[in-house]
Each structure stands twice: as structure tokens, then as C-alpha cells.
Motif scaffolding. Structure first.
Motif, PDB file in Angstrom:
ATOM      1  N   ALA A   1       4.724 -12.065 -11.733  1.00 39.83           N
ATOM      2  CA  ALA A   1       3.690 -11.134 -12.189  1.00 39.83           C
ATOM      3  C   ALA A   1       2.535 -11.083 -11.201  1.00 39.83           C
ATOM      4  O   ALA A   1       1.961 -10.014 -10.944  1.00 39.83           O
ATOM      5  N   SER A   2       2.204 -12.228 -10.626  1.00 40.09           N
ATOM      6  CA  SER A   2       1.125 -12.270  -9.641  1.00 40.09           C
ATOM      7  C   SER A   2       1.483 -11.434  -8.416  1.00 40.09           C
ATOM      8  O   SER A   2       0.633 -10.717  -7.871  1.00 40.09           O
ATOM      9  N   ARG A   3       2.736 -11.492  -7.989  1.00 35.76           N
ATOM     10  CA  ARG A   3       3.171 -10.687  -6.838  1.00 35.76           C
ATOM     11  C   ARG A   3       3.060  -9.199  -7.158  1.00 35.76           C
ATOM     12  O   ARG A   3       2.662  -8.400  -6.307  1.00 35.76           O
ATOM     13  N   VAL A   4       3.421  -8.826  -8.373  1.00 35.37           N
ATOM     14  CA  VAL A   4       3.310  -7.419  -8.778  1.00 35.37           C
ATOM     15  C   VAL A   4       1.854  -6.973  -8.738  1.00 35.37           C
ATOM     16  O   VAL A   4       1.521  -5.921  -8.169  1.00 35.37           O
ATOM     17  N   VAL A   5       0.973  -7.758  -9.331  1.00 31.54           N
ATOM     18  CA  VAL A   5      -0.435  -7.356  -9.418  1.00 31.54           C
ATOM     19  C   VAL A   5      -1.113  -7.417  -8.052  1.00 31.54           C
ATOM     20  O   VAL A   5      -2.005  -6.621  -7.755  1.00 31.54           O
ATOM     21  N   GLN A   6      -0.682  -8.351  -7.205  1.00 31.47           N
ATOM     22  CA  GLN A   6      -1.199  -8.365  -5.831  1.00 31.47           C
ATOM     23  C   GLN A   6      -0.873  -7.032  -5.139  1.00 31.47           C
ATOM     24  O   GLN A   6      -1.674  -6.481  -4.384  1.00 31.47           O
ATOM     25  N   GLY A   7       0.338  -6.511  -5.403  1.00 34.69           N
ATOM     26  CA  GLY A   7       0.705  -5.212  -4.855  1.00 34.69           C
ATOM     27  C   GLY A   7      -0.143  -4.094  -5.422  1.00 34.69           C
ATOM     28  O   GLY A   7      -0.533  -3.163  -4.704  1.00 34.69           O
ATOM     29  N   ILE A   8      -0.436  -4.156  -6.705  1.00 36.12           N
ATOM     30  CA  ILE A   8      -1.328  -3.168  -7.325  1.00 36.12           C
ATOM     31  C   ILE A   8      -2.691  -3.204  -6.647  1.00 36.12           C
ATOM     32  O   ILE A   8      -3.258  -2.162  -6.300  1.00 36.12           O
ATOM     33  N   ALA A   9      -3.213  -4.393  -6.428  1.00 32.19           N
ATOM     34  CA  ALA A   9      -4.519  -4.527  -5.773  1.00 32.19           C
ATOM     35  C   ALA A   9      -4.473  -3.973  -4.353  1.00 32.19           C
ATOM     36  O   ALA A   9      -5.414  -3.311  -3.903  1.00 32.19           O
ATOM     37  N   GLU A  10      -3.374  -4.214  -3.635  1.00 33.36           N
ATOM     38  CA  GLU A  10      -3.260  -3.701  -2.276  1.00 33.36           C
ATOM     39  C   GLU A  10      -3.208  -2.163  -2.280  1.00 33.36           C
ATOM     40  O   GLU A  10      -3.841  -1.513  -1.441  1.00 33.36           O
ATOM     41  N   GLY A  11      -2.481  -1.594  -3.227  1.00 32.85           N
ATOM     42  CA  GLY A  11      -2.448  -0.140  -3.351  1.00 32.85           C
ATOM     43  C   GLY A  11      -3.815   0.430  -3.646  1.00 32.85           C
ATOM     44  O   GLY A  11      -4.204   1.474  -3.099  1.00 32.85           O
ATOM     45  N   CYS A  12      -4.563  -0.247  -4.494  1.00 31.64           N
ATOM     46  CA  CYS A  12      -5.928   0.194  -4.802  1.00 31.64           C
ATOM     47  C   CYS A  12      -6.821   0.093  -3.568  1.00 31.64           C
ATOM     48  O   CYS A  12      -7.598   1.007  -3.270  1.00 31.64           O
ATOM     49  N   ARG A  13      -6.711  -1.012  -2.852  1.00 33.00           N
ATOM     50  CA  ARG A  13      -7.544  -1.184  -1.655  1.00 33.00           C
ATOM     51  C   ARG A  13      -7.270  -0.083  -0.636  1.00 33.00           C
ATOM     52  O   ARG A  13      -8.202   0.508  -0.062  1.00 33.00           O
TER      53      ARG A  13
END
Length: 346
Positions: free
Chosen positions: A115-127
Motif C-alpha cells: 500500500a505504501s508503494r501505491v501511495v508513494q506513486g500517487i504522491a509522485e503523480g501529484c508532485r
């Protein structure tokens, strides 16, 4: 005595996930954000973000059955970027700047590392999109999902000045410019998975269309983010309209940004990524079906009056584009006429 953990819900795991993603979320902070993660709601100050007379634009989306490829291949990192892209690319075609994003992650039993890997990707997309990850929801629901399975939904809010919304002023004679896709993006994966099954390909097998990559690697390339180039072109006054090419392909999405009395004529071929040619051959998929299901290499279409100026501006940004057609006058509702050469994309 029976505890919530005995019933399958681990509150401590949820807390651990929140702590793990806080640095990634903090890195997406932008002007206008008030507060941080952990509250009952997120606050955003439009005035602090620089808007004078804003109109809010919102959208929500998911990743579809591409999630099954992520789950079965163990490649969770890029699917968060897919989630963001499916939302913010829809915002920007309306002339809106993405401001903030929220996610919903649901699973049967929370695996904090995945789940952390998924949300890290979400954060990268947002950035990469210039929007803030301001919150979300993690739902652990035993019995609702199979082992290791999860679902995602994203919610994006953007804003545009009242007089800067798109589309505007589309007319016959305008040019259709296509921006290249990074791959299949996040639509049509039920058909992709079916074709891979017919071809007896597993996610760890070598991708026939991409030497040096596995099938899982090649298919999990994240959806292209078009926010920065499209916003830059819009702010420079170049855009009359833009269409995000998702499910429905070019025929299904171009009419959404054209006024009645206008039709899009797509008659100029463009380079097609090898994955689409392979899918068509391996699945014996007709060309019209390919164009209706997949982006076929064009992830965004811009409607412009001055294609030379737009191509030059794209080049200065390190981007590229292809002239794929034009807008013509037609009777009745907006429509698309596909007039590509018979041998395309051979």
C-alpha cells in the motif's frame, strides 16, 4: 474475548501506513494548502493559490483492471501515477489547474509495504502535476477482496479563471494535434489481459513487443501526465480545446469537446507504439475495435488554430506532437470521421 484484529481489521497497520506516506504527501504541498494529513477534512485557500474569480472543476476515476496486472505481477509502484493521471488529465482539458487530490484505497487485509508503494506513486503523480495530496481513505474490509487484492479511486479538484475555461471557439479549419501516449495507459486492460491469456503469456515472460522487458514491466508503464504542457499552451493562448483519449479512444472522446456543426476528421497517420500492433495481431482485433478501445498511441488531442506555433512551443518544452487531422463543418451533432490509410498501422 474477540478484538477488531480477530475480525480481520488491523488499526495499527492503518496508522503505520499513514506514518509511512506522510513525507511523500508533504513533498506535494503547494500554495493554497491549509493544514496537513490527519484531519477530518482538507482545507484549500483559492485566494492564496492566486485565483481572482475561479470556477472549481472536479473529477474522479480509477485504474480499471490494470490493477489486476499490478497485483499479479507485484508491480505496485506506477499504478498510483496512473490514478492521478486519469483524473488530472481530465481536469486540464477543461482549462483547469489541478489543485489537490484525494485517494481511496480499499483492501481485504492491509499489506503496509504494498500500500505504501501505491501511495508513494500517487504522491509522485501529484508532485509531477503540481497538485497537493491532501488526504484520502484506507479501508480494510475483510471478506470483500481476495488475498492481496485492492481497489483504488482518485478524486481531483482544480480551478480555472471564469473566462479561461475550455473548450472555446472551436471552428472548421482548426487543426488536430496529437500528443503521444506512454503506452496502453489505463484503459482496455480487460481486453489486454484476455489477449495475453490467448497468447499464453505470463507477466514475467518476455514482452514480444519490447525487447529486454517482461510483459508486466512493459504493460505497467504509467499513464502519461499532460498537465504541464497543456496548461502552458493554454496560458499562452494556443488552445481552443483538448481531449483526453481514454476509454472509447479517438472516436469516443473527440466529440466531447466539439460544438454541434463540427466534426473531427482524423486522416493523418502517426507512429504507433509496438504494443498496439502486437495486441491487434495476437488478438486478431479489428482496426475499428482497436481505435475504439485503446488510445493507439495518442493520449491527448489538442484543437488549435496555429499548429506551427504550437509545435514550436512543444519543442521548447521538450515535448512532441503529431498533426492527425482537422475540424470540418458538418450537419447535426459533433462527430468523428476516421479516414486513415487502409494499411495503417501496418
Amino acid at each position: 474475548m474477540v478484538s477488531y484484529r480477530d475480525a480481520g481489521v488491523d488499526i495499527e497497520a492503518g496508522d503505520a501506513l499513514v506514518e509511512a506516506i506522510k513525507p511523500a504527501a508533504a513533498a506535494t504541498r503547494r500554495a493554497g494548502v491549509m493544514g496537513g494529513l490527519g484531519g477530518f477534512g482538507a482545507l484549500f485557500d483559492l485566494k492564496a493559490a492566486g485565483f481572482a474569480d475561479p470556477v472549481l472543476v472536479s473529477c474522479t476515476d480509477g485504474v480499471g483492471t490494470k490493477l489486476m496486472v499490478a497485483i499479479e505481477s507485484g508491480r505496485h509502484d506506477g499504478v498510483g501515477i496512473d490514478l492521478v493521471a486519469m483524473c488530472v488529465n481530465d481536469l486540464v482539458v477543461q482549462g483547469a489547474e489541478p489543485l489537490f487530490f484525494l485517494d481511496y484505497f480499499a483492501t481485504g487485509k492491509l499489506a503496509v509495504a504494498d500500500a505504501s508503494r501505491v501511495v508513494q506513486g500517487i504522491a509522485e503523480g501529484c508532485r509531477l502535476s503540481g497538485c497537493a495530496l491532501v488526504g484520502g481513505e484506507t479501508a480494510e474490509m475483510p471478506g470483500m477482496y481476495g488475498p492481496g487484492h485492492y481497489d483504488l479511486a482518485g478524486f481531483a479538484v482544480g480551478a480555472a479563471e471564469r473566462g479561461a475555461l475550455l473548450p472555446r471557439g472551436v471552428q472548421p479549419g482548426d487543426t488536430l494535434l496529437g500528443l503521444p501516449a506512454s503506452g496502453v495507459h489505463s484503459n482496455g486492460f480487460s481486453l489486454v489481459r484476455r489477449i495475453c491469456g490467448i497468447a499464453r503469456l505470463g507477466w514475467a515472460d518476455a514482452a514480444p513487443w519490447s525487447p529486454g522487458e517482461s510483459v508486466g514491466e512493459a504493460l505497467m508503464v504509467p499513464t502519461q501526465l499532460y498537465v504541464k504542457p497543456v496548461l502552458a499552451l493554454h496560458r499562452a493562448g494556443y488552445l481552443r480545446a483538448a481531449a483526453h483519449i481514454t476509454g472509447g479512444g479517438l472516436p469516443g472522446n473527440l466529440p466531447r469537446v466539439l460544438p454541434a456543426g463540427c466534426c473531427a476528421v482524423v486522416d493523418r497517420p502517426w507512429p504507433v507504439p509496438p504494443v498496439f500492433s502486437w495486441l491487434a495481431r495476437a488478438g486478431k482485433v479489428a482496426r475499428d475495435e482497436m481505435l475504439r478501445v485503446f488510445n493507439c498511441g495518442i493520449g491527448m488531442v489538442l484543437v488549435v488554430a496555429d499548429p506551427q506555433a504550437v509545435m514550436a512551443a512543444l519543442g521548447e518544452m521538450g515535448e512532441t506532437g503529431f498533426v492527425i487531422g482537422r475540424v470540418e463543418a458538418c450537419a447535426g451533432e459533433a462527430s468523428v470521421r476516421m479516414a486513415l490509410p487502409e494499411n495503417w498501422p501496418a
